[in-house]
Motif scaffolding. Structure first.
Motif, mmCIF file in Angstrom:
data_model
loop_
_atom_site.group_PDB
_atom_site.id
_atom_site.type_symbol
_atom_site.label_atom_id
_atom_site.label_comp_id
_atom_site.label_asym_id
_atom_site.label_seq_id
_atom_site.Cartn_x
_atom_site.Cartn_y
_atom_site.Cartn_z
ATOM 1 N N ARG A 1 9.066 -38.431 5.252
ATOM 2 C CA ARG A 1 7.757 -38.660 4.631
ATOM 3 C C ARG A 1 6.803 -37.552 5.068
ATOM 4 O O ARG A 1 6.038 -37.709 6.027
ATOM 5 C CB ARG A 1 7.242 -40.042 4.992
ATOM 6 C CG ARG A 1 8.252 -41.141 4.652
ATOM 7 C CD ARG A 1 7.697 -42.534 4.838
ATOM 8 N NE ARG A 1 8.741 -43.543 4.651
ATOM 9 C CZ ARG A 1 9.217 -43.942 3.479
ATOM 10 N NH1 ARG A 1 8.747 -43.392 2.362
ATOM 11 N NH2 ARG A 1 10.161 -44.861 3.411
ATOM 12 N N VAL A 2 6.865 -36.432 4.339
ATOM 13 C CA VAL A 2 6.045 -35.263 4.635
ATOM 14 C C VAL A 2 5.027 -35.091 3.509
ATOM 15 O O VAL A 2 5.387 -34.677 2.399
ATOM 16 C CB VAL A 2 6.911 -33.995 4.760
ATOM 17 C CG1 VAL A 2 6.039 -32.775 5.057
ATOM 18 C CG2 VAL A 2 7.973 -34.171 5.840
ATOM 19 N N PRO A 3 3.749 -35.404 3.732
ATOM 20 C CA PRO A 3 2.744 -35.235 2.675
ATOM 21 C C PRO A 3 2.622 -33.770 2.260
ATOM 22 O O PRO A 3 2.700 -32.865 3.090
ATOM 23 C CB PRO A 3 1.446 -35.722 3.328
ATOM 24 C CG PRO A 3 1.884 -36.553 4.489
ATOM 25 C CD PRO A 3 3.176 -35.966 4.964
ATOM 26 N N ILE A 4 2.441 -33.549 0.962
ATOM 27 C CA ILE A 4 2.309 -32.199 0.417
ATOM 28 C C ILE A 4 0.872 -31.990 -0.045
ATOM 29 O O ILE A 4 0.365 -32.716 -0.914
ATOM 30 C CB ILE A 4 3.286 -31.971 -0.748
ATOM 31 C CG1 ILE A 4 4.731 -32.035 -0.227
ATOM 32 C CG2 ILE A 4 3.017 -30.631 -1.429
ATOM 33 C CD1 ILE A 4 5.777 -31.951 -1.320
ATOM 34 N N PHE A 5 0.214 -30.990 0.541
ATOM 35 C CA PHE A 5 -1.142 -30.598 0.167
ATOM 36 C C PHE A 5 -1.065 -29.303 -0.648
ATOM 37 O O PHE A 5 -0.366 -28.364 -0.261
ATOM 38 C CB PHE A 5 -1.998 -30.337 1.402
ATOM 39 C CG PHE A 5 -2.434 -31.576 2.140
ATOM 40 C CD1 PHE A 5 -3.765 -31.956 2.141
ATOM 41 C CD2 PHE A 5 -1.524 -32.352 2.847
ATOM 42 C CE1 PHE A 5 -4.184 -33.083 2.830
ATOM 43 C CE2 PHE A 5 -1.925 -33.482 3.536
ATOM 44 C CZ PHE A 5 -3.262 -33.850 3.520
ATOM 45 N N GLY A 6 -1.785 -29.242 -1.743
ATOM 46 C CA GLY A 6 -1.817 -28.037 -2.561
ATOM 47 C C GLY A 6 -3.078 -27.235 -2.302
ATOM 48 O O GLY A 6 -4.190 -27.782 -2.317
ATOM 49 N N ALA A 7 -2.919 -25.920 -2.050
ATOM 50 C CA ALA A 7 -4.062 -25.036 -1.845
ATOM 51 C C ALA A 7 -4.698 -24.716 -3.190
ATOM 52 O O ALA A 7 -4.015 -24.255 -4.108
ATOM 53 C CB ALA A 7 -3.624 -23.760 -1.145
#
Length: 351
Positions: free
Chosen positions: A166-172
């Motif tokens: 469970r690795v959250p993905i943040f978009g730049a």
């Protein structure tokens, strides 16, 4: 240490209070022993997360650095800040993230983007939005123990992964299209769009448009603001500390968003930008920027000024994370440990 009591709450739609989280960007231009010491101090101070730059010719490898940090810390969250699809195959990225999540005891997050210095220093353009979207989808599928389709059409899954990571993905997100896309597909957004209220208001309008187009509640998206930090008793020296970081942000703007002398300064930076000075403290192109632009994109000044600027940004109800990026580079002798100690003493303790 003062940091543990400095979080500022925001209200969700159901009335619950959510703490504001303070992150720190890390430019691994120094020996890893130095980076480890800085991050251990950041953890002690009370920072919530560390975001390690991925730019292979300017910084040490992001995943090697994150592994070193994972085994030398115990609480702080760790993230790429940010990686991209052109040099990182989704299978390689997902495998590295899952292994780091295991190594860190579930503390991994991932910032992803279309690429800037990591690609420009290779003579490559930024990834297209469609490539970014496919990259995020494939990495997410692999982390969930699902089969993913790669750019060449081949399909596969990670056989070693025993359970979903469970690795959250943040978009730049810098421009309107990328900001809208991130709001549609990512777990979080990293806004590199300035700190002035009108700039953040515009960014959130783009986020809202993207979320609405996907039938998504914007409250489900974690929003971070990327903030260059300068701290000195002399306000001018403090602004000089962040000019190079602001210049990098300006490279991802549209000059037509500015007027008059500011527009000309933005165009001059974009024409003269030296990619291999992106992580440097003494970039030639940075001196072009007028103070007004620096003040709209960074928090820089005396301790009192930094406290006021940080408090204003952290009070915004539409931000969940504030990620500070102090200047630290191979061509400068910035005392990052000293800066963090002073930040703890003069900023966090009195915020």
């Amino acid at each position: 240490m003062a940091g543990a009591g400095t979080e500022v709450g925001r209200r969700t739609s159901d009335g619950a209070t959510v703490p504001k989280k303070l992150g720190l960007a890390v430019w691994a231009t120094e020996p890893l022993d130095n980076i480890i010491a800085q991050v251990k101090l950041a953890e002690d101070i009370g920072f919530d997360s560390i975001w390690v730059i991925d730019s292979q010719l300017l910084c040490r490898d992001v995943f090697v650095t994150l592994a070193a940090l994972a085994v030398n810390t115990s609480r702080i969250k760790l993230a790429t800040g940010v990686t991209q699809p052109a040099t990182r195959h989704p299978a390689v990225t997902a495998s590295a993230l899952a292994a780091l999540d295991e190594l860190s005891g579930g503390r991994m997050m991932s910032g992803m983007g279309t690429g800037f210095s990591s690609l420009r220093t290779l003579g490559l353009p930024a990834a297209k939005l469609a490539e970014f979207e496919a990259f995020v989808a494939a990495v997410r599928q692999l982390l969930a123990q699902e089969t993913a389709r790669f750019p060449n059409g081949f399909e596969a899954r990670m056989t070693w992964l025993a359970q979903p990571a469970r690795v959250p993905i943040f978009g730049a997100a810098s421009g309107p299209k990328m900001t809208q896309l991130v709001a549609r597909i990512a777990d979080g957004a990293i806004l590199l769009q300035g700190i002035a209220d009108d700039l953040l208001d515009r960014a959130h309008q783009w986020l809202d448009e993207g979320a609405s187009s996907a039938g998504r509640d914007l409250a489900s998206l974690e929003v971070a603001c990327w903030v260059p930090l300068g701290l000195d008793d002399d306000p001018e020296r403090a602004r000089d500390q962040v000019r190079v970081r602001v210049a990098g942000a300006i490279m991802n703007t549209d000059a037509d968003w500015f007027e008059g002398a500011e527009r000309e300064a933005v165009l001059a930076v974009q024409r003269s930008y030296k990619d291999f000075q992106h992580a440097g403290a003494n970039a030639d192109h940075a001196s072009i920027l007028p103070d007004r632009i620096v003040n709209r994109y960074a928090i820089a000044g005396t301790p009192e000024g930094v406290r006021e600027g940080l408090a204003r940004v952290m009070r915004r109800p539409d931000l969940d994370h504030v990620i500070l990026t102090p200047q630290a580079s191979a061509d400068d002798k910035t005392d990052v440990l000293g800066l963090l100690r002073r930040f703890d003493r003069d900023i966090l303790a009195k915020l």
